[in-house]
Design a protein around this motif. Sequence first.
Motif, short mmCIF file in Angstrom:
data_model
loop_
_atom_site.label_atom_id
_atom_site.label_comp_id
_atom_site.label_asym_id
_atom_site.label_seq_id
_atom_site.Cartn_x
_atom_site.Cartn_y
_atom_site.Cartn_z
N ARG A 8 0.83 -1.19 0.00
CA ARG A 8 0.00 0.00 0.00
C ARG A 8 0.86 1.24 0.00
O ARG A 8 1.94 1.27 0.58
CB ARG A 8 -0.90 -0.03 1.24
CG ARG A 8 -1.81 1.18 1.37
CD ARG A 8 -2.65 1.08 2.62
NE ARG A 8 -3.78 0.21 2.41
CZ ARG A 8 -4.72 0.01 3.31
NH1 ARG A 8 -4.63 0.57 4.48
NH2 ARG A 8 -5.73 -0.79 3.07
N HIS A 9 0.40 2.31 -0.67
CA HIS A 9 1.12 3.58 -0.68
C HIS A 9 1.19 4.15 0.72
O HIS A 9 0.36 3.90 1.57
CB HIS A 9 0.44 4.59 -1.61
CG HIS A 9 0.51 4.15 -3.05
ND1 HIS A 9 1.69 4.07 -3.74
CD2 HIS A 9 -0.48 3.76 -3.90
CE1 HIS A 9 1.45 3.66 -4.97
NE2 HIS A 9 0.15 3.46 -5.10
N LYS A 10 2.19 5.00 0.94
CA LYS A 10 2.39 5.57 2.27
C LYS A 10 1.16 6.30 2.78
O LYS A 10 0.83 6.26 3.95
CB LYS A 10 3.59 6.52 2.27
CG LYS A 10 4.92 5.78 2.05
CD LYS A 10 6.08 6.75 2.09
CE LYS A 10 7.40 6.02 1.89
NZ LYS A 10 8.53 6.95 1.91
N SER A 11 0.48 7.02 1.92
CA SER A 11 -0.70 7.76 2.35
C SER A 11 -1.78 6.83 2.85
O SER A 11 -2.54 7.17 3.75
CB SER A 11 -1.25 8.61 1.20
OG SER A 11 -1.64 7.78 0.12
N GLU A 12 -1.86 5.64 2.29
CA GLU A 12 -2.88 4.69 2.71
C GLU A 12 -2.48 3.98 3.99
O GLU A 12 -3.31 3.48 4.72
CB GLU A 12 -3.12 3.66 1.61
CG GLU A 12 -3.69 4.26 0.35
CD GLU A 12 -3.76 3.23 -0.77
OE1 GLU A 12 -2.72 2.60 -1.05
OE2 GLU A 12 -4.84 3.05 -1.31
N GLN B 61 -1.49 11.80 5.14
CA GLN B 61 -0.86 12.61 4.09
C GLN B 61 -1.39 12.16 2.74
O GLN B 61 -1.31 10.97 2.40
CB GLN B 61 0.66 12.48 4.13
CG GLN B 61 1.37 13.40 3.14
CD GLN B 61 2.88 13.36 3.31
OE1 GLN B 61 3.38 12.70 4.20
NE2 GLN B 61 3.58 14.07 2.44
N LEU B 62 -1.94 13.08 1.98
CA LEU B 62 -2.50 12.76 0.68
C LEU B 62 -1.40 12.60 -0.37
O LEU B 62 -0.25 13.03 -0.14
CB LEU B 62 -3.47 13.88 0.26
CG LEU B 62 -4.65 14.13 1.23
CD1 LEU B 62 -5.50 15.29 0.75
CD2 LEU B 62 -5.49 12.87 1.40
N PRO B 63 -1.71 11.97 -1.50
CA PRO B 63 -0.68 11.74 -2.53
C PRO B 63 0.02 13.01 -2.99
O PRO B 63 1.18 12.97 -3.38
CB PRO B 63 -1.48 11.10 -3.66
CG PRO B 63 -2.63 10.42 -2.99
CD PRO B 63 -2.99 11.31 -1.84
N ASP B 64 -0.69 14.16 -2.94
CA ASP B 64 -0.05 15.40 -3.39
C ASP B 64 0.76 16.08 -2.30
O ASP B 64 1.26 17.19 -2.47
CB ASP B 64 -1.11 16.37 -3.93
CG ASP B 64 -2.13 16.77 -2.87
OD1 ASP B 64 -2.00 16.33 -1.70
OD2 ASP B 64 -3.07 17.52 -3.20
N GLY B 65 0.88 15.41 -1.13
CA GLY B 65 1.69 15.95 -0.05
C GLY B 65 0.93 16.78 0.95
O GLY B 65 1.48 17.14 2.00
N GLN C 41 -8.82 10.64 7.16
CA GLN C 41 -9.48 9.43 6.71
C GLN C 41 -10.44 8.98 7.81
O GLN C 41 -10.07 8.93 8.99
CB GLN C 41 -8.48 8.33 6.41
CG GLN C 41 -9.13 7.05 5.91
CD GLN C 41 -8.12 6.02 5.47
OE1 GLN C 41 -6.92 6.28 5.44
NE2 GLN C 41 -8.58 4.83 5.14
#
Length: 276
Positions: free
Chosen positions: A5-9, A169-173, A178
């Motif tokens: 999973r991506h860091k934001s997730e 943290q969202l993908p755009d930083g 959540q």
Amino acid sequence: MFRRRHKSEDAVEQLAEDAISADETADDVEGSADSESETPNDVEDSVEETEQDPADRVGLPPAPRPDGPWDDSELESPNEGRVDLGGLLVPGVEGMELRVEVAGDAIVAATLVLGNSAIQLQAFAAPKSEGIWSEVRDEIATGIRSQGGLVEEEEGPLGWHLRAQVPVQLPDGTQGVQLVRFVGCDGPRWFLRGVISGQAAVQPESADVLEQVFRQTVVVRGEAPMAPRDPIVLKLPEDAQMVADGGVGAPEGEASRFGDASLSPFARGPEITEVR
């Protein structure tokens, strides 16, 4: 399907690791004439005695489970209609995607994804004579609030649970939140935790199926001695289909307070996906 999973997730899961770590009584009320002679001080003392102290919830025996989740000893055919993951028997739902989550060589959690919603399931050893869900709820809430999140304790179809807005943290930083719902159940020598996310966490009316999944899950604790809060290890189903998928994983080597395994209880490692 092996994924990370991506860091934001992963942010929600990593916060939960920091939050989770290692008889309510009441006086009988007699309807006698003596009650009419109570002084104002007597009434005030009586009210104070009935107020619930959070500390009184620690060490309580497990609550009844008339609708589940179940211990494998409580059902005649616990495997029927369920995916056998060893320590957990997870009910099959049409259209679901079942992901098992790995820490090192051990599988310690399962996530059932259905549409835009998901529930993560993880079982732990617990003391025989007392439940730990009340204590764990307090620890989760404290950890999330310490990170700037919001937590509300509510009573719902699955008993007491936490509805939380967790900073991520969202993908755009940029920073966002959540919404998740933490549910739990104390059983005989085990504790089952569920984390509901996605649409089912935002719209309670969308959570019926996932709540039924939680209720109908069977925990296979086994007879081997385990320290309280150690994760109950799972295994792959025999017909699991594995497909490699590269990605960025969650940090490894973070100690879980539920045991010595290097795992954030909510951080997702490689996944083996079964589509039913």
